[in-house]
Design an enzyme around this catalytic site. Structure first.
Site, PDB file in Angstrom:
ATOM      1  N   LYS A  82     -64.656  29.135  -0.896  1.00  0.00           N
ATOM      2  CA  LYS A  82     -64.241  30.413  -0.289  1.00  0.00           C
ATOM      3  C   LYS A  82     -65.436  31.366  -0.236  1.00  0.00           C
ATOM      4  O   LYS A  82     -66.237  31.416  -1.192  1.00  0.00           O
ATOM      5  CB  LYS A  82     -63.101  31.010  -1.133  1.00  0.00           C
ATOM      6  CG  LYS A  82     -62.449  32.239  -0.519  1.00  0.00           C
ATOM      7  CD  LYS A  82     -61.295  32.765  -1.387  1.00  0.00           C
ATOM      8  CE  LYS A  82     -60.598  33.963  -0.754  1.00  0.00           C
ATOM      9  NZ  LYS A  82     -59.498  34.496  -1.573  1.00  0.00           N
ATOM     10  N   SER A 160     -55.201  35.551   1.234  1.00  0.00           N
ATOM     11  CA  SER A 160     -56.503  35.642   1.850  1.00  0.00           C
ATOM     12  C   SER A 160     -57.233  34.303   1.929  1.00  0.00           C
ATOM     13  O   SER A 160     -58.135  34.158   2.756  1.00  0.00           O
ATOM     14  CB  SER A 160     -57.359  36.647   1.076  1.00  0.00           C
ATOM     15  OG  SER A 160     -57.635  36.184  -0.233  1.00  0.00           O
ATOM     16  N   SER A 184     -53.021  35.080  -3.079  1.00  0.00           N
ATOM     17  CA  SER A 184     -53.940  34.514  -2.082  1.00  0.00           C
ATOM     18  C   SER A 184     -54.271  33.043  -2.239  1.00  0.00           C
ATOM     19  O   SER A 184     -54.912  32.476  -1.351  1.00  0.00           O
ATOM     20  CB  SER A 184     -55.236  35.311  -2.066  1.00  0.00           C
ATOM     21  OG  SER A 184     -55.051  36.470  -1.320  1.00  0.00           O
TER      22      SER A 184
HETATM   23  N1  GLN Z   1     -52.065  39.611   0.230  1.00  0.00           N
HETATM   24  C1  GLN Z   1     -52.385  40.361  -0.938  1.00  0.00           C
HETATM   25  C2  GLN Z   1     -53.250  41.538  -0.577  1.00  0.00           C
HETATM   26  O1  GLN Z   1     -53.493  41.722   0.567  1.00  0.00           O
HETATM   27  C3  GLN Z   1     -53.018  39.486  -1.963  1.00  0.00           C
HETATM   28  C4  GLN Z   1     -54.442  39.219  -1.708  1.00  0.00           C
HETATM   29  C5  GLN Z   1     -55.066  38.356  -2.735  1.00  0.00           C
HETATM   30  O2  GLN Z   1     -54.394  37.734  -3.557  1.00  0.00           O
HETATM   31  N2  GLN Z   1     -56.380  38.369  -2.734  1.00  0.00           N
HETATM   32  O3  GLN Z   1     -53.670  42.281  -1.402  1.00  0.00           O
END
Ligand code: GLN
Length: 497
Positions: A82, A160, A184
């Site tokens: 990532k 994400s 995410s």
């Molecule tokens: N979708 C969540 C956010 O936008 C979680 C993101 C994540 O876990 N990095 O904050």
């Protein structure tokens, strides 16, 4: 050239490990198969930086190590990383324009450990900018695409870690790193029909991972099976003196824990996760998952986690608060991008122009929300209130674990993968609702895993989530392994890219 199956990229990590050790496959050939698949998969936009030279160098070194005998499990296994992980000399931009051109001089602890174990880096994977998002649509590279689709409708791979999920599901790599601040790892895994585990907070070092919300962020593996997640987590986990929140406790043998024996284990079914408007298919899948665990000898118990409904609002105060503080370092001086300045511009204009150009709209929204909830007049009303709610959510879990619950079963997401563009322009709260089943776990610091468990009526994968006791990843993986076997989920996306 050895006699390699043309589709070696479709192997699981465990299969590839065994083939490499048996000499039926070389790391170079396996890596070549992935590099070919990556080039053929450009439409998925999963890889945002390809590193074929590094990959082949690492693969050759892995072959030498394998030939010498006694190589670790990950020796010669090609992975995607990532873009949130700093990788030495390789662009590491957190999918943000503000980090354009940033090539770290250091390696994150997680990637260092993976490479020391012989893993091969194929490149960097797409994600939402600074890991803020649930659809991969906030990426400065444009979104990755889910290899699953319905007719011609393109779907989000989730976020994400959407690039990680898309790359693993499309067999571009054997496994990938992800990070999970509010879901995410688990939400994209569920959307792409793969497996992903968010470990207990402190199990995996955060050092060298671009920070989003430091009290919630945790890295973990995303892979094609529970066993593969166990193998990856083994290499990623462990104490790191460079991260003061990493725990100095022993890391058990995760793969050895996959016995399939969960007799007598107590599985909690939390009534608060039965949300209004939840699709009947998800409810039915949840029910079937519970029956599978019961058929394997577990005891089902209805439980209550009464503060669940406050988790999402608390998360969307705490995460932006921490983000606004963490992202203050991107000032045009120390990293990446600096805006072009006009005659007479001073340091304030440099900050303002750089941040206005460098951060996308969702990141700017989070910085503004975070700054607001931390401001002198509102700190108590928002941030401190959210911290109290967080403590209550944690206590809910502690109570059920103290009453003998071993693991908690919930749906992973409130829907299957949705269409690209469908939510990006809607009210941001609609997007935030995707995290309703996952954020509680980050607020409580617990481990949780998403396992694909079936297809919906349209043929898209749906995932279940298992939440475990702190540090009980081994047990959690074993429960997930039972679910994986019982559901018999083997569906793969039909190749169209
Ligand atoms: N979708 C969540 C956010 O936008 C979680 C993101 C994540 O876990 N990095 O904050």
């Amino acid at each position: 050239m050895t006699n390699v199956p043309a589709n070696a990229n479709e192997l699981t990590i465990a299969q590839a490990r065994d083939a490499l050790r048996a000499g039926d496959l070389t790391a170079v050939d396996l890596t070549m198969a992935c590099l070919t698949a990556i080039d053929a998969g450009d439409t998925l936009n999963a890889f945002v930086h390809k590193t074929p030279e590094i990959a082949l160098d690492q693969a050759r070194a892995a072959d030498a190590r394998l030939a010498a005998g006694g190589a670790p499990d990950l020796c010669g296994i090609p992975l995607g990383i990532k873009d949130l992980f700093c990788t030495r000399g390789v662009p590491s931009q957190a999918a943000s324009n503000i980090l354009r051109g940033f090539r770290p001089e250091y390696e994150s602890t997680v990637t260092r450990r993976l490479f020391e174990a012989g893993a091969v880096m194929l490149g960097k994977l797409n994600m939402d900018e600074f890991a803020m998002g649930s659809s991969n649509e906030t990426s400065c590279y444009g979104n990755a695409v889910n290899p699953w689709r319905i007719d011609d409708r393109l779907l989000t791979p989730g976020g994400s870690s959407g690039g990680s999920a898309a790359a693993v599901a499309a067999d571009l790599c054997l496994g990938a790193t992800g990070t999970d601040t509010g879901g995410s790892i688990r939400q994209p895994a569920a959307f792409a029909g793969i497996t992903g585990i968010k470990p207990t907070y402190g199990r995996v070092s955060r050092w060298g991972i671009v920070a989003f919300a430091s009290s919630l962020d945790q890295a973990g593996p995303m892979a094609k099976s529970v066993r593969d997640c166990a193998i990856l987590l083994q290499a990623m986990a462990g104490h790191d003196p460079m991260d003061s929140t990493s725990a100095d406790i022993p890391v058990p043998d995760f793969e050895a824990a996959l016995t399939g024996d969960i007799r007598g284990k107590v599985i909690g079914i939390p009534r608060e996760y039965r949300m209004d408007g939840m699709p009947a298919e998800i409810e039915a899948l949840w029910h079937r998952g519970a029956e599978m665990l019961r058929d394997a000898g577990a005891i089902l118990r209805d439980i209550s986690l009464p503060h669940t409904k406050y988790a999402l609002p608390a998360y969307y105060v705490i995460a932006p608060a921490e983000a606004s503080s963490n992202l203050a370092r991107y000032d045009g001086v120390r990293y990446g991008h600096r805006a072009k300045l006009a005659q007479g511009d001073g340091i304030i204009e440099m900050y303002e122009k750089t941040r206005a150009e460098g951060f996308g709209p969702e990141v700017q929204r989070r910085v503004m929300v975070g700054t607001y909830v931390l401001s002198a007049g509102f700190y108590d009303a928002y941030y401190n209130r959210a911290r109290k709610v967080r403590a209550l959510i944690k206590r809910d879990f502690e109570t059920v674990f103290a009453e003998g619950v071993d693991a908690i079963l919930t749906p992973a997401t409130p829907s299957a993968a949705f269409g690209l563009g469908e939510m990006a322009n809607a009210d941001p709260v609609q997007m935030y609702l995707n995290d309703v089943f996952t954020v509680t776990v980050n607020l409580a610091g617990l481990p949780a895993i998403a396992v694909p468990a079936g297809l919906d009526g349209q043929g898209l994968p749906l995932g279940l989530q298992l939440i475990g006791r702190p540090w009980a990843e081994a047990d959690l993986l074993n429960h997930a392994h039972v679910l994986e076997r019982a559901s018999g989920f083997v569906a793969r996306p039909a190749k169209w890219w």
